[in-house]
Design a protein around this motif. Structure first.
Motif, short mmCIF file in Angstrom:
data_model
loop_
_atom_site.label_atom_id
_atom_site.label_comp_id
_atom_site.label_asym_id
_atom_site.label_seq_id
_atom_site.Cartn_x
_atom_site.Cartn_y
_atom_site.Cartn_z
N THR A 1 -12.33 12.46 -1.27
CA THR A 1 -11.82 13.56 -0.46
C THR A 1 -11.27 13.00 0.85
N PHE A 2 -10.27 13.69 1.38
CA PHE A 2 -9.64 13.28 2.63
C PHE A 2 -9.42 14.52 3.48
N THR A 3 -9.64 14.40 4.77
CA THR A 3 -9.51 15.56 5.65
C THR A 3 -8.10 15.73 6.21
N THR A 4 -7.33 14.63 6.27
CA THR A 4 -5.97 14.68 6.81
C THR A 4 -5.07 13.74 6.02
N LEU A 5 -3.77 13.96 6.14
CA LEU A 5 -2.81 13.06 5.53
C LEU A 5 -2.95 11.65 6.09
N GLN A 6 -3.19 11.56 7.37
CA GLN A 6 -3.35 10.25 8.00
C GLN A 6 -4.53 9.48 7.39
N GLU A 7 -5.61 10.21 7.12
CA GLU A 7 -6.77 9.56 6.51
C GLU A 7 -6.44 9.09 5.09
N TYR A 8 -5.73 9.94 4.35
CA TYR A 8 -5.31 9.56 2.98
C TYR A 8 -4.46 8.30 3.01
N VAL A 9 -3.47 8.26 3.90
CA VAL A 9 -2.59 7.09 4.00
C VAL A 9 -3.39 5.85 4.40
N LEU A 10 -4.32 6.03 5.32
CA LEU A 10 -5.14 4.91 5.80
C LEU A 10 -5.91 4.25 4.67
N TYR A 11 -6.44 5.07 3.76
CA TYR A 11 -7.30 4.54 2.70
C TYR A 11 -6.59 4.31 1.37
N SER A 12 -5.32 4.68 1.28
CA SER A 12 -4.65 4.65 -0.03
C SER A 12 -4.56 3.25 -0.64
N ASN A 13 -4.55 2.19 0.20
CA ASN A 13 -4.48 0.82 -0.31
C ASN A 13 -5.76 0.03 -0.05
N GLU B 1 -13.61 -6.53 -16.61
CA GLU B 1 -14.01 -7.92 -16.78
C GLU B 1 -14.54 -8.41 -15.44
N ALA B 2 -15.71 -8.98 -15.46
CA ALA B 2 -16.43 -9.29 -14.22
C ALA B 2 -15.71 -10.28 -13.32
N ASP B 3 -14.86 -11.14 -13.87
CA ASP B 3 -14.26 -12.19 -13.04
C ASP B 3 -12.88 -11.82 -12.51
N ARG B 4 -12.47 -10.58 -12.67
CA ARG B 4 -11.14 -10.17 -12.21
C ARG B 4 -11.17 -9.63 -10.78
N GLU B 5 -10.07 -9.83 -10.07
CA GLU B 5 -9.94 -9.35 -8.69
C GLU B 5 -9.09 -8.09 -8.66
N LEU B 6 -9.49 -7.15 -7.84
CA LEU B 6 -8.71 -5.93 -7.64
C LEU B 6 -7.75 -6.12 -6.48
N VAL B 7 -6.47 -5.85 -6.72
CA VAL B 7 -5.44 -6.03 -5.70
C VAL B 7 -4.71 -4.71 -5.52
N ALA B 8 -4.49 -4.31 -4.28
CA ALA B 8 -3.81 -3.05 -4.01
C ALA B 8 -2.30 -3.18 -4.17
N GLY B 9 -1.69 -2.18 -4.82
CA GLY B 9 -0.25 -2.07 -4.77
C GLY B 9 0.14 -1.57 -3.38
N ILE B 10 1.28 -2.00 -2.88
CA ILE B 10 1.65 -1.70 -1.49
C ILE B 10 2.82 -0.72 -1.45
N GLY C 1 3.16 2.55 -2.14
CA GLY C 1 3.33 3.69 -3.04
C GLY C 1 2.83 4.99 -2.43
N THR C 2 3.26 6.09 -3.01
CA THR C 2 2.82 7.41 -2.57
C THR C 2 1.39 7.69 -3.01
N TYR C 3 1.03 7.19 -4.20
CA TYR C 3 -0.31 7.39 -4.74
C TYR C 3 -1.02 6.04 -4.89
N PRO C 4 -2.35 6.03 -4.86
CA PRO C 4 -3.09 4.77 -4.95
C PRO C 4 -2.83 4.05 -6.27
N SER C 5 -2.42 2.79 -6.18
CA SER C 5 -2.17 1.96 -7.36
C SER C 5 -2.83 0.61 -7.14
N PHE C 6 -3.46 0.11 -8.21
CA PHE C 6 -4.20 -1.14 -8.08
C PHE C 6 -3.96 -2.04 -9.29
#
Length: 322
Positions: A17-29, A49-58, A60-65
């Protein structure tokens, strides 16, 4: 960040959950924020798979990883999330008609939560090889090759059957002038939009990607390797493609534009520049219904003396006349 740090006891119980658009943008990546959710999704689909790294897509409008060879994209919070998810899911169905199109392929899908108001649907797709045009450090000769590769690819995309996706008929309530006022176009050009669009002939509708910008075109060894982010796919006039392709990816370079047009066997007409400019105006307006910000003309103030360009027709010729 390593997803293996999160065990079953860390499984998310509630959707984010997000309270503001700014908060959503802040946490989206933010991989730390999204890690428990992505880990849960991957485990459900047997892709963890336990040895894989999660990397954020940069960017985008929606969270992508990115996670190994797959990409996880979630849809939520923003007002048009349902439509955005529907469009991207429909795009995957259409793309399945032509496996020669260099696009990610759908592997799995589902919902993060059983909350009917905030289900946060997700799509898991294959990951494209290479790096984005933005980060590829292409020589100019390589840029020309990729522009030609894109032309051939878009010819295939434009030939797809326009079924199951939005069309320009959905634009009935769009305010093109209000949207242009939020762009980099100066007021004296914005005031000409109604008359300019009134002179536009019938649309030439095809399936378009709609967002061919520098982060969405991937290259490897100096050639096109993939096209990502199909969430703006729509059936509309083919010239709609140039708002992002030419004004963003090609940085208004007409030699690159010519390479694209020739490779795509583009049906050129004498009013090409007028059509391309008009569709850029529509892209600006439609983009603001899809994303929390949009300015398809953002590069122009650094490229042209906009205050000295008298008419939209003059601007169209500066940008698009071949």
């Amino acid at each position: 960040m390593d997803v293996s740090a999160f065990s079953a006891r860390n499984k998310p119980v509630h959707p984010p959950t997000f309270t503001t658009l700014q908060e959503y943008v802040l946490y989206s990546n933010d991989t730390s924020f999204w890690m428990p959710y992505i880990a849960d999704i991957l485990k459900r689909h047997g892709l963890f798979e336990a040895d894989r790294e999660l990397v954020a897509g940069i960017g985008g409008t929606y969270p992508s990883f990115l996670y190994g060879d797959v990409v996880v994209k979630l849809f939520g919070y923003l007002q048009p999330w349902r439509k955005s998810h529907s469009v991207e899911r429909a795009a995957q169905t259409l793309l399945a008609n032509d496996l020669e199109i260099a696009a990610p392929r759908l592997l799995a899908e589902g919902y993060l939560s059983d909350d009917a108001n905030h289900p946060w649907p997700h799509l898991i797709t294959t990951r494209m090889s290479g790096v984005s045009w933005q980060n590829a450090k292409l020589t100019y000769e390589q840029q020309l090759s990729v522009a030609a590769d894109l032309g051939k690819q878009m010819a295939r995309v434009h030939a797809l059957p326009p079924t199951g996706i939005a069309t320009h008929a959905d634009w009935a309530d769009m305010d093109v002038i209000a949207a242009a006022k939020k762009s980099s176009l100066p007021p004296h050009l914005v005031s000409q939009i109604d008359d300019y669009l009134a002179r536009l002939g019938p649309f030439d509708p095809v399936v378009v990607h709609g967002d061919l910008m520098f982060r969405h075109v991937f290259v490897e060894n100096g050639r096109l390797s993939g096209i990502i982010d199909w969430g703006d796919m729509i059936a509309t006039d083919r010239h709609y493609e140039f708002a992002k392709l030419h004004l963003d990816l090609f940085d208004c370079d007409k030699t690159l534009l010519k390479a694209f047009l020739e490779a795509s066997n583009w049906p050129m007409t004498t009013d090409f520049a007028h059509k391309a400019m008009a569709q850029a105006l529509y892209r600006q307006a439609h983009g603001l219904t899809q994303h929390y910000s949009m300015d398809v003309f953002y590069m122009l103030p650094d490229r042209l003396p906009l205050q000295d360009i008298r008419t939209l027709e003059d601007l169209a010729n500066e940008l698009f006349a071949i």
